[in-house]
Design a protein around this motif. Structure first.
Motif, mmCIF file in Angstrom:
data_model
loop_
_atom_site.group_PDB
_atom_site.id
_atom_site.type_symbol
_atom_site.label_atom_id
_atom_site.label_comp_id
_atom_site.label_asym_id
_atom_site.label_seq_id
_atom_site.Cartn_x
_atom_site.Cartn_y
_atom_site.Cartn_z
ATOM 1 N N ASN A 25 -23.695 -4.010 3.599
ATOM 2 C CA ASN A 25 -25.074 -3.708 3.588
ATOM 3 C C ASN A 25 -25.515 -4.547 4.722
ATOM 4 O O ASN A 25 -26.599 -4.223 5.399
ATOM 5 N N LYS A 39 -21.599 -6.690 -1.061
ATOM 6 C CA LYS A 39 -23.130 -6.677 -0.746
ATOM 7 C C LYS A 39 -22.905 -6.952 0.541
ATOM 8 O O LYS A 39 -23.946 -6.431 1.687
ATOM 9 N N LEU A 97 -27.910 3.111 -0.391
ATOM 10 C CA LEU A 97 -27.278 1.981 0.187
ATOM 11 C C LEU A 97 -25.960 2.458 0.890
ATOM 12 O O LEU A 97 -25.248 3.258 0.107
ATOM 13 N N ARG A 143 -22.800 0.358 -2.708
ATOM 14 C CA ARG A 143 -23.367 0.128 -3.752
ATOM 15 C C ARG A 143 -22.538 -1.165 -4.638
ATOM 16 O O ARG A 143 -21.249 -1.339 -4.341
ATOM 17 N N TYR A 179 -31.401 -7.540 -6.269
ATOM 18 C CA TYR A 179 -30.297 -7.249 -5.203
ATOM 19 C C TYR A 179 -29.502 -8.330 -5.221
ATOM 20 O O TYR A 179 -28.760 -8.514 -3.796
ATOM 21 N N ALA A 219 -31.054 -5.116 0.124
ATOM 22 C CA ALA A 219 -29.531 -5.166 -0.160
ATOM 23 C C ALA A 219 -28.681 -5.905 0.889
ATOM 24 O O ALA A 219 -28.159 -6.591 0.583
ATOM 25 N N PRO A 266 -29.189 -1.935 -7.377
ATOM 26 C CA PRO A 266 -28.145 -1.894 -6.470
ATOM 27 C C PRO A 266 -26.668 -1.142 -6.852
ATOM 28 O O PRO A 266 -25.955 -0.689 -5.986
#
Length: 474
Positions: free
Chosen positions: A268, A265, A253, A256, A381, A357, A247
């Motif tokens: 995402n 996170k 993504l 990241r 992730y 993710a 990740p």
């Protein structure tokens, strides 16, 4: 050590399942720790043909960005002209025995032609198994292979390579092989037995699955043979490519992140919700699932629990294809719960990365699971697995105890909708305890399920195979 790695599929050239990932990653990891590994695989239609010719039947390429040599067996009729690997429109090619017999028959003469003597011939699944039978019968007294040991890996016992006995002679073996102790199986021939009977050591893709396949429930009729060979049967959990699944560097993504920047996170998650036409709400837990939609993968017990899950104030995003009855069920439920269910009846590699993710939890309610890669990727992730205790899932996911902080996911044992639902409830309850949840995420992101760790175990397995033929490596 020289290792000849035989596989019917290899990422990035060909793939139908997890074997291809293993074949594309394990040799790379073995090469990195100093071994000379060469892969042997068919050249299917989808593989470019502008490769270097080594012999009349074999061309040479490499795993991209590595020095791992890949030998492609050339046969236009059997492989080069075929759109798919083993079947078309869900129906097996009628000449699969002839195809993979030719593939295996060419392997050992090729090694002699290029004068490359392997220490290990490592065959994978029924499509490669005949090579081991040839090594131990036709080439048994050949001095070229005097110091070569055989390893056979089974990645899923559900596929035995079953064919009518009338085709036996097409394998190049004789009728002496048509006995229960060798290739005969309930009046047919099972090509996987060529590996189980003749390999010096056998392995499968997790320690628990190595035990399970010795039982009537999971042995698919070969449990007796595997119990007979139990002293030579091992389990090694697959790894994942930590360069690919990362990740912190994943270019696909929206945002990241790593252990230190875990708060990113959620960006995402918002994108995953958006792409699935779900309300974009940071605080709502999202459960992801990437799977074949079949009974083996637990869709039957999910069907009995899914409406209750919809009432847990969470969202469920599913990616995959499979049994039409589950396609219809999920479409109907999407209409009924549009704010709670995201359905993607396809395979989409980019969306898969976003699910890993963006989800908070990752669901794998399998009836049986030889190894499973989804739970290992989800760890990477910071996405917490909810799994049934079977096969590789039992080996890699330990049930979380909120009192002690021990464990890495949420595990249920009974194969039932009720048990699945209880595990989902426990996961969601823990999710709302933010300090506890963040500590769990940080812990799983630091687990090591890289191929580096697994490759060292394979080297030990190869040493055991050599010891079986009386060779102690220097």
């Amino acid at each position: 050590m020289k290792i000849f790695f035989i596989s019917p599929e290899v990422v990035p050239f060909s793939k139908t399942g997890g074997l291809a990932d293993v074949a594309g990653s394990l040799p790379k990891a073995l090469k990195e720790i100093g071994h000379d590994v060469r892969i042997y695989t068919p050249r299917y239609k989808k593989v470019p043909s502008d490769l270097k010719s080594v012999t009349r039947e074999v061309k040479q390429g490499a795993i991209p960005k590595t020095e791992v040599v890949v030998y492609f067996y050339e046969n236009e009729e059997y492989f080069g002209s075929r759109e798919e690997l083993y079947q078309i429109n869900g129906v097996d090619y009628p000449d699969n025995l002839e195809r993979f017999s030719a593939f295996c028959q060419a392997a050992l003469p090729f090694l002699k032609e290029i004068d490359w003597r392997p220490d290990i011939v490592h065959a994978n699944d029924w499509q490669s198994a005949l090579t081991i039978a040839y090594l131990k019968t036709i080439y048994r007294d050949d001095p070229f292979f005097k110091r070569t040991a055989a390893v056979y890996s089974i990645h899923n016992m559900g596929y035995l390579g079953l064919f009518p006995k009338e085709k036996l002679l097409l394998t190049g073996l004789g009728w002496d092989q048509f006995v229960p102790e060798k290739l005969e199986f309930w009046g047919n021939i099972a090509l996987t037995k060529a590996g189980f009977v003749y390999a010096d050591v056998i392995n499968t893709v997790s320690e628990t699955y190595a035990q399970e396949i010795q039982t009537v429930e999971f042995g698919h009729g070969l449990d007796g043979l595997l119990r007979f060979r139990s002293s030579d049967l091992y389990g090694i959990v697959n790894g994942i490519d930590y360069d690919l699944w990362n990740p912190a560097t994943d270019p696909n993504l929206p945002k990241r992140y790593n252990v230190a920047t875990l708060s990113l996170k959620v960006q995402n998650k918002l994108e995953l919700q958006k792409q699935n036409n779900l309300p974009q709400r940071k605080e709502v837990p999202v459960i992801g699932m990437i799977n074949r939609l079949t009974d083996q993968k637990g869709l039957d017990i999910l069907a009995g629990a899914i409406e209750d899950i919809m009432h847990l104030n969470c969202q469920l995003v599913i990616l995959g294809t499979g049994d039409p009855k589950y396609h219809e069920m999920l479409k109907r439920l999407k209409n009924k719960y549009p704010e709670h269910l995201g359905i993607n009846l396809k395979f989409d590699a980019l969306l898969a990365e976003l699910v890993y993710a963006g989800a908070d939890m990752f669901l794998m309610p399998s009836r049986y699971e030889p190894c499973g890669l989804g739970q290992l990727i989800s760890y990477r992730y910071g996405t917490i697995p909810i799994v049934r205790k079977t096969g590789g899932l039992a080996d890699t996911v330990k049930d979380f105890n909120p009192k002690t902080g021990e464990g890495t996911g949420f595990v249920f044992e009974e194969y039932s909708s009720a048990a699945l639902l209880q595990a989902a409830k426990r996961a969601i309850d823990t999710y709302h305890k933010k300090t506890l949840w963040k500590a769990l995420q940080e812990k799983v992101m630091q687990l090591d399920y890289s191929w580096d760790a697994s490759a060292k175990k394979y080297v030990s397995l190869y040493m055991k195979a050599l010891a079986k033929i009386g060779i102690v490596p220097m």
